[in-house]
Design a protein around this motif. Structure first.
Motif, short mmCIF file in Angstrom:
data_model
loop_
_atom_site.label_atom_id
_atom_site.label_comp_id
_atom_site.label_asym_id
_atom_site.label_seq_id
_atom_site.Cartn_x
_atom_site.Cartn_y
_atom_site.Cartn_z
N PHE A 162 1.12 -1.41 0.08
CA PHE A 162 0.41 0.06 -0.28
C PHE A 162 1.24 1.18 -0.21
N ASN A 208 -0.04 -5.84 16.21
CA ASN A 208 -0.57 -4.94 15.41
C ASN A 208 -0.56 -5.00 13.68
N GLY A 209 -0.93 -4.88 12.79
CA GLY A 209 0.25 -4.18 11.82
C GLY A 209 0.93 -5.20 11.25
N ALA A 210 0.92 -6.72 11.36
CA ALA A 210 1.30 -7.79 10.38
C ALA A 210 0.63 -8.38 9.15
N GLY A 211 -0.23 -7.73 9.10
CA GLY A 211 -0.74 -8.45 7.79
C GLY A 211 -1.92 -9.69 7.84
N LYS A 212 -2.35 -9.43 8.67
CA LYS A 212 -3.53 -10.33 9.10
C LYS A 212 -5.01 -10.13 8.28
N SER A 213 -5.13 -9.22 8.10
CA SER A 213 -6.29 -8.26 7.72
C SER A 213 -6.23 -8.70 6.43
N THR A 214 -5.06 -7.79 6.35
CA THR A 214 -4.78 -7.48 4.54
C THR A 214 -4.97 -9.20 3.54
N TYR A 250 -9.34 -6.89 -1.30
CA TYR A 250 -7.83 -6.80 -2.43
C TYR A 250 -7.38 -8.11 -3.93
N GLN A 255 -13.25 -7.41 10.60
CA GLN A 255 -12.84 -7.05 11.75
C GLN A 255 -13.71 -5.38 12.27
N HIS A 288 -5.87 -11.95 18.42
CA HIS A 288 -4.58 -11.11 19.68
C HIS A 288 -4.27 -12.57 21.00
N1 LIG Z 1 -5.85 0.22 3.08
C1 LIG Z 1 -5.24 0.45 3.22
N2 LIG Z 1 -4.60 1.34 3.17
C2 LIG Z 1 -3.21 1.72 3.75
N3 LIG Z 1 -2.15 1.27 4.20
C3 LIG Z 1 -2.92 -0.37 4.82
C4 LIG Z 1 -4.33 -0.66 4.30
N4 LIG Z 1 -4.66 -2.00 4.83
C5 LIG Z 1 -3.68 -2.33 5.49
N5 LIG Z 1 -2.14 -1.10 5.45
C6 LIG Z 1 -1.03 -1.04 6.41
O1 LIG Z 1 -0.30 -2.69 6.18
C7 LIG Z 1 0.02 -3.04 7.03
C8 LIG Z 1 -0.86 -4.67 7.75
O2 LIG Z 1 -2.10 -4.61 7.99
P1 LIG Z 1 -3.13 -5.47 8.81
O3 LIG Z 1 -4.31 -4.46 8.63
O4 LIG Z 1 -3.70 -6.60 7.44
O5 LIG Z 1 -2.55 -5.41 9.64
P2 LIG Z 1 -2.84 -6.84 11.04
O6 LIG Z 1 -1.99 -8.01 11.45
O7 LIG Z 1 -4.83 -7.50 10.83
O8 LIG Z 1 -3.54 -5.93 12.00
P3 LIG Z 1 -4.34 -5.68 13.50
O9 LIG Z 1 -3.90 -6.92 14.65
O10 LIG Z 1 -4.10 -4.60 14.09
O11 LIG Z 1 -6.37 -6.25 12.82
C9 LIG Z 1 -0.49 -1.78 8.25
O12 LIG Z 1 1.05 -1.46 8.42
C10 LIG Z 1 -1.29 -1.43 7.65
O13 LIG Z 1 -1.55 0.02 7.98
#
Ligand SMILES: Nc1ncnc2c1ncn2[C@@H]1O[C@H](COP(=O)(O)OP(=O)(O)OP(=O)(O)O)[C@@H](O)[C@H]1O
Ligand SMILES: [Mg+2]
Lengths: 321, 261
Positions: free
Chosen positions: B17, B42-48, B57, B89, B206
């Motif tokens: 991103f 947090n921010g590891a990339g799980k949701s992505t 995406y 989420q 978590h």
């Molecule tokens: N739509 C987006 N645009 C820009 N950056 C994004 C977007 N979605 C996620 N990110 C970035 O990608 C990285 C991974 O985000 P992600 O949401 O996948 O983390 P996560 O593991 O789900 O975290 P959490 O446990 O906090 O939910 C983060 O740095 C986030 O800021």
């Protein structure tokens, strides 16, 4: 005791609750303030004004629920009315003229919608541009002169003929549009998508709703209804002025908001739109009958709009906790 | 490569991103009738990662196989149509709409009358109310707007919806975040029940103890990379927490992706 209180409880949760109460208050007010207000002729006159405005209001409300907005409806009304008038004056069959007018409206709605969803520019800006563009086109094409046509036909009567004193056919078009759109919103799958598109576009998209398509369709519905209103108005006046419809967009948006539609989308109703348009029509006629100079009309509508918005917000907070 | 044991295989998934490398060359798979715990800071990339799997995406690179066939999702609808159901989420609920309308959004039960698709309101109300009752949510009426529900109730609606429609793969992204202990336990029971019924589940949280109690395997992400993958027997909850905390998997024996062979 229990039944009526639960009825009130249920009623207050509806988007049109506020405008319904407002309608009753203003209606009662004029009944006392203006002698001839409660006559058949006066009521019919209100309905005639409200019907043309209401058809546009219904379309705008439909679009506002999907989270978008259309300032160009006044110009679209002018364009369609003008096309109908010019083709009739040129001797084309009226049905052809009517269809051309509606197709032109649909086209303008399509362009508005495509521009909004493809560019991401807010609909306020896109349709402001569209409003100015099409008004300019009308002025340029007509050279600023009105177009008249004194002929008659079954179609013109069906659109807006007078059938009982001041009562006109437009009332049925108004009612028909409201009933159909209300049915679509509350009973069909598409209605569900419209609320979702305006109420939570991100969530709707995630769940597989094609929100861009919904928006484009609703832009077209809004424009086609404005075009229809233009043709209906032409059938009443037998002429179209190049400024026809100017300022109507604001009146229609005011009526939609008075009717409980949220500017932010996802909330509103067709019954609300109908009552909103009737309320605006009633204020217009009622003030004249009460002997107030017609200049006061705008000021009064302004007050009604502000009061209605405040009340509607309070009601929504109350209903949604 | 894509044996019958696997429901989902994601290979070499990368996603950026702007300047953020959200995922880098991640392999991820879920077997049939398996609960996969996806964990990381947090921010590891799980949701992505799961948003790529559900068509929200598009990955910059990498392949996705579902039931052995390579798939490419143009929209979330494509993934839903294949039987992938998700509790996001952010819940993907629309506050101004009723519980029933939310429950069936995009999946409305309709009766065709000419060109019209008429919604079967009564039937949908019954099903939605039933599904929520099953996971223990008491709602006064399914035509109440979601806006009046508490955070936990909303989460339950989203879970109930996914449970109801989840045909093959159920993805739960932080499903217990806003829930009480009792409600959380219900969700965990449901995960096991869904597995029993033959579904595969991806469980993101978590709360390592929650996921440890239901998951068969774990994938650990860290800064967009996969740092480890374990079967349940190979690791303890404390060790998983240690890996997430330190960002390295060396400390643990077992299958460790980042350790040089
Ligand atoms: N739509 C987006 N645009 C820009 N950056 C994004 C977007 N979605 C996620 N990110 C970035 O990608 C990285 C991974 O985000 P992600 O949401 O996948 O983390 P996560 O593991 O789900 O975290 P959490 O446990 O906090 O939910 C983060 O740095 C986030 O800021
Ligand atoms: Mg996340």
């Amino acid at each position: 005791m229990h039944f009526p209180s639960s009825l009130v409880l249920r009623a207050r949760k509806r988007p049109e609750f506020g405008v319904f109460v407002g309608f009753l208050i203003v209606f009662t007010g004029f009944t006392f303030a203006a002698e001839r207000f409660l006559t058949f002729d006066s009521i019919a006159g209100i309905i005639t004004v409200a019907a043309e405005l209401g058809i546009v209001t219904a379309g705008i409300t439909f679009l506002m629920i999907a989270g978008e907005f259309d300032l160009s409806v006044g110009s679209v009304l002018g364009v369609s009315g003008m096309i109908f008038a010019i083709t009739a004056a040129a001797g084309l069959p009226h049905i052809v003229g009517l269809l051309l007018a509606l197709v032109a409206a649909a086209f303008i709605g399509l362009v508005n919608g495509l521009l909004v969803v493809r560019t991401g520019v807010p609909s306020f800006i896109i349709t402001l541009g569209s409003m100015m563009l099409w008004r300019g086109v009308i002025l340029a094409v007509t050279g600023g002169f009105p177009v008249r046509y004194w002929g008659d036909s079954g179609l013109l009567f069906a659109l807006n003929g007078r059938f009982a004193e001041q009562l006109r056919m437009s009332a049925f078009w108004f009612l028909g549009v409201v009933v159909i759109l209300a049915f679509i919103l509350t009973r069909t799958r598409y209605g569900n998508w419209v609320f979702a598109t305006g109420g939570g576009p991100q969530a709707a998209r995630t769940l597989g709703i094609r929100i861009d398509r919904v928006k484009i369709i609703n832009f077209m519905v809004s424009a086609v209804l404005a075009g229809l209103a233009g043709c209906i108005q032409f059938a009443r006046f037998h002429s179209v002025d190049p400024t026809r419809g100017q300022g109507l967009e604001l009146e229609a948006i005011a009526a939609a908001v008075i009717g409980g539609a949220l500017m932010t989308g996802g909330y509103g109703s067709m019954i609300g739109a109908m009552l909103g348009a009737l309320l605006v029509g009633m204020v217009r006629s009622g003030l004249v009958m009460a002997g107030a100079p017609s200049y006061w009309y705008q000021a009064f509508i302004g007050i009604v709009l502000i009061v209605a918005s405040v009340v509607n917000i309070k009601l929504r907070r109350w209903a949604l906790g | 490569m894509n044996g019958n044991g696997f429901l989902v295989r994601m290979e070499g998934i990368s996603k950026r991103f702007g300047t953020v490398q959200a995922l880098k060359d991640v392999d991820f798979d879920v077997k049939r009738q398996e609960v996969m715990g996806l964990v990381g800071d947090n921010g590891a990339g799980k949701s992505t990662l799961i948003k790529i799997l559900t068509g929200v995406y598009k990955p910059d690179s990498g392949r996705i196989y579902f039931e052995g066939r390579e798939v490419s999702f143009g929209s979330p609808k494509d993934a839903r149509d294949l039987g992938i159901e998700t509790v996001y989420q952010d819940l993907a609920l629309i506050p101004l709409m009723s519980i029933t309308r939310n429950f069936f959004l995009g999946r409305e039960l309709v009766r065709k009358v000419g060109p019209l698709n008429l919604m079967e309101h009564r039937k949908m109300d019954e099903i939605a109310a039933g599904a929520l009752r099953e996971i223990g949510v008491k709602v006064r009426s399914p035509d109440e707007p979601v806006a009046i529900l508490s955070g936990g109730e909303r989460q339950s609606v989203a879970i109930g919806r996914a449970m109801h429609f989840g045909a093959k793969l159920l993805i739960l992204d932080e499903p217990t975040a806003a829930l009480s202990i009792k409600e959380s336990q219900k969700v965990l029971d449901f995960v096991l029940e869904a597995k029993e019924r033959g579904l595969s589940i991806i469980f993101i949280t978590h709360n390592i103890y929650h996921v440890y109690s239901v998951a068969d395997r774990f994938t650990i992400l860290e800064h967009g990379r996969k740092v480890a993958e374990f079967a349940k027997g190979e690791v303890s909850p404390e060790e998983i927490i240690e890996i997430i905390r330190s960002g390295v998997a060396k400390v643990i024996t077992g299958r460790c992706e980042t350790c040089s062979g």
